[in-house]
Design a protein around this motif. Structure first.
Motif, PDB file in Angstrom:
ATOM      1  N   GLU A   4       0.845  -1.197   0.000  1.00  0.00           N
ATOM      2  CA  GLU A   4       0.000   0.000   0.000  1.00  0.00           C
ATOM      3  C   GLU A   4       0.884   1.253   0.000  1.00  0.00           C
ATOM      4  OE1 GLU A   4      -3.518   1.935   2.817  1.00  0.00           O
ATOM      5  OE2 GLU A   4      -2.119   0.519   3.688  1.00  0.00           O
ATOM      6  N   ILE A   5       0.414   2.281  -0.697  1.00  0.00           N
ATOM      7  CA  ILE A   5       1.032   3.604  -0.612  1.00  0.00           C
ATOM      8  C   ILE A   5      -0.011   4.527  -0.010  1.00  0.00           C
ATOM      9  CG2 ILE A   5       1.944   5.578  -1.895  1.00  0.00           C
ATOM     10  CD1 ILE A   5       3.096   3.590  -3.897  1.00  0.00           C
ATOM     11  N   ARG A   6       0.415   5.245   1.039  1.00  0.00           N
ATOM     12  CA  ARG A   6      -0.519   6.116   1.749  1.00  0.00           C
ATOM     13  C   ARG A   6       0.235   7.320   2.306  1.00  0.00           C
ATOM     14  NH1 ARG A   6       0.964   5.490   6.923  1.00  0.00           N
ATOM     15  NH2 ARG A   6       1.576   3.431   7.695  1.00  0.00           N
ATOM     16  N   THR A  48       4.085   0.595   2.220  1.00  0.00           N
ATOM     17  CA  THR A  48       4.115  -0.450   3.242  1.00  0.00           C
ATOM     18  C   THR A  48       3.967  -1.814   2.576  1.00  0.00           C
ATOM     19  OG1 THR A  48       1.718  -0.388   3.639  1.00  0.00           O
ATOM     20  CG2 THR A  48       3.093   1.075   4.983  1.00  0.00           C
ATOM     21  N   VAL A  49       4.611  -2.793   3.177  1.00  0.00           N
ATOM     22  CA  VAL A  49       4.439  -4.190   2.797  1.00  0.00           C
ATOM     23  C   VAL A  49       3.966  -4.902   4.058  1.00  0.00           C
ATOM     24  CG1 VAL A  49       5.566  -6.287   1.977  1.00  0.00           C
ATOM     25  CG2 VAL A  49       6.243  -4.063   1.036  1.00  0.00           C
ATOM     26  N   VAL A  54       8.356   0.455   4.371  1.00  0.00           N
ATOM     27  CA  VAL A  54       9.605   0.025   3.725  1.00  0.00           C
ATOM     28  C   VAL A  54      10.180   1.106   2.806  1.00  0.00           C
ATOM     29  CG1 VAL A  54       9.017  -2.423   3.918  1.00  0.00           C
ATOM     30  CG2 VAL A  54       8.428  -1.157   1.825  1.00  0.00           C
ATOM     31  N   GLY A  55       9.501   2.234   2.692  1.00  0.00           N
ATOM     32  CA  GLY A  55      10.002   3.330   1.876  1.00  0.00           C
ATOM     33  C   GLY A  55       9.164   4.571   2.086  1.00  0.00           C
ATOM     34  N   TYR A  56       9.712   5.707   1.647  1.00  0.00           N
ATOM     35  CA  TYR A  56       9.006   6.977   1.814  1.00  0.00           C
ATOM     36  C   TYR A  56       9.445   7.963   0.739  1.00  0.00           C
ATOM     37  CZ  TYR A  56      13.424   8.361   3.789  1.00  0.00           C
ATOM     38  OH  TYR A  56      14.761   8.597   3.953  1.00  0.00           O
ATOM     39  N   LEU A  57       8.619   8.975   0.570  1.00  0.00           N
ATOM     40  CA  LEU A  57       8.909  10.092  -0.329  1.00  0.00           C
ATOM     41  C   LEU A  57       8.393  11.359   0.325  1.00  0.00           C
ATOM     42  CD1 LEU A  57       8.569  10.366  -4.114  1.00  0.00           C
ATOM     43  CD2 LEU A  57       7.485  12.091  -2.684  1.00  0.00           C
ATOM     44  N   CYS A  58       9.238  12.374   0.367  1.00  0.00           N
ATOM     45  CA  CYS A  58       8.862  13.682   0.900  1.00  0.00           C
ATOM     46  C   CYS A  58       8.926  14.682  -0.245  1.00  0.00           C
ATOM     47  CB  CYS A  58       9.822  14.084   2.017  1.00  0.00           C
ATOM     48  SG  CYS A  58       9.505  15.733   2.698  1.00  0.00           S
ATOM     49  N   SER A  59       7.852  15.426  -0.446  1.00  0.00           N
ATOM     50  CA  SER A  59       7.840  16.450  -1.495  1.00  0.00           C
ATOM     51  C   SER A  59       7.281  17.748  -0.940  1.00  0.00           C
ATOM     52  CB  SER A  59       7.009  15.991  -2.702  1.00  0.00           C
ATOM     53  OG  SER A  59       5.660  15.789  -2.329  1.00  0.00           O
ATOM     54  N   TRP A  60       7.631  18.820  -1.619  1.00  0.00           N
ATOM     55  CA  TRP A  60       7.159  20.155  -1.251  1.00  0.00           C
ATOM     56  C   TRP A  60       6.384  20.728  -2.416  1.00  0.00           C
ATOM     57  CZ3 TRP A  60      12.934  21.084  -0.185  1.00  0.00           C
ATOM     58  CH2 TRP A  60      13.293  20.512   1.032  1.00  0.00           C
TER      59      TRP A  60
END
Length: 168
Positions: A4-6, A48-49, A54-60
Motif C-alpha cells: 500500500e502507498i498512503r 508499506t508491505v 519500507v520506503g518513503y517520499l517527501c515532497s514540497w
C-alpha cells in the motif's frame, strides 16, 4: 503480499528514520522530520508491505511546482519497483493539486536514482557544484514538465507494471 502507498502518519517516523539512516550519509534528523510533518506544503508518502513501512517520499508543493525533497526505500526492498511506485503516486497527486513542473536534485554519482528519474521523463536541467558537503560531489538538477506529460498519462507506468503492481 499486501502493498500500500498512503500518506505518512507521525507514528511512521521511527521506520522513516531507520530507512533514512540506512540510505544516506547525512540523514535528516528526527527534529527535521517532525518539522516536515507540520509544514502545510509538505507531502510525505510511505509504501508499506504487510503494514510495515519500507520506503518513503517527501515532497514540497509550491504553487504549480513540486520538489521531490527525499526518497528512499529500505535496502532489503530495493530493486522491486517501490521507489518508482512512490514517485509515480507523488506525480499523480501533484497533478491533482495543480502541479505542472517537478524538480529534484540527485548526486552526480547516483546512477540508479538517475535511471529511475529518467524512466519517468525527468531530464537534467542544471548542476549545483560541490552541493553535497560530505563529499563535495555535484548535484544534478532534474526537471519534469507534467503539462507535456499530460499528453500521455501512461508515462507514469506501463500496462505491464499496472498489472503487476496495482499499488502504483
Amino acid at each position: 503480499m499486501k502493498i500500500e502507498i498512503r500518506q505518512a502518519r507521525p507514528e511512521d517516523l521511527p521506520e522513516i528514520l531507520r530507512i533514512e539512516k540506512a540510505s544516506f550519509a547525512r540523514p535528516w534528523s528526527e527534529v527535521h522530520w517532525r518539522y516536515e510533518f507540520e509544514k502545510p506544503q509538505t507531502r510525505v508518502l510511505v509504501v508499506t508491505v504487510e503494514d510495515q513501512v519500507v520506503g518513503y517520499l517527501c515532497s514540497w508543493l509550491m504553487g504549480e511546482e513540486m520538489e521531490i525533497a527525499n526518497l528512499a526505500v529500505a535496502p532489503e526492498w530495493r530493486g522491486k519497483g517501490l521507489g518508482k511506485a512512490l514517485l509515480t503516486t507523488a506525480l499523480r497527486m501533484g497533478l491533482e493539486e495543480g502541479v505542472r513542473r517537478v524538480w529534484l536534485e540527485v548526486r552526480e554519482g547516483n546512477r540508479v536514482a538517475q535511471r529511475l528519474y529518467r524512466s519517468l521523463g525527468f531530464v537534467v536541467v542544471g548542476r549545483r557544484k560541490g552541493y553535497y558537503p560530505d563529499t563535495g560531489e555535484d548535484a544534478l538538477i532534474m526537471g519534469l514538465s507534467l503539462t507535456q506529460a499530460l499528453e500521455n498519462l501512461n508515462f507514469l507506468t506501463t500496462k505491464k507494471e499496472r498489472r503487476e503492481r496495482p499499488w502504483g
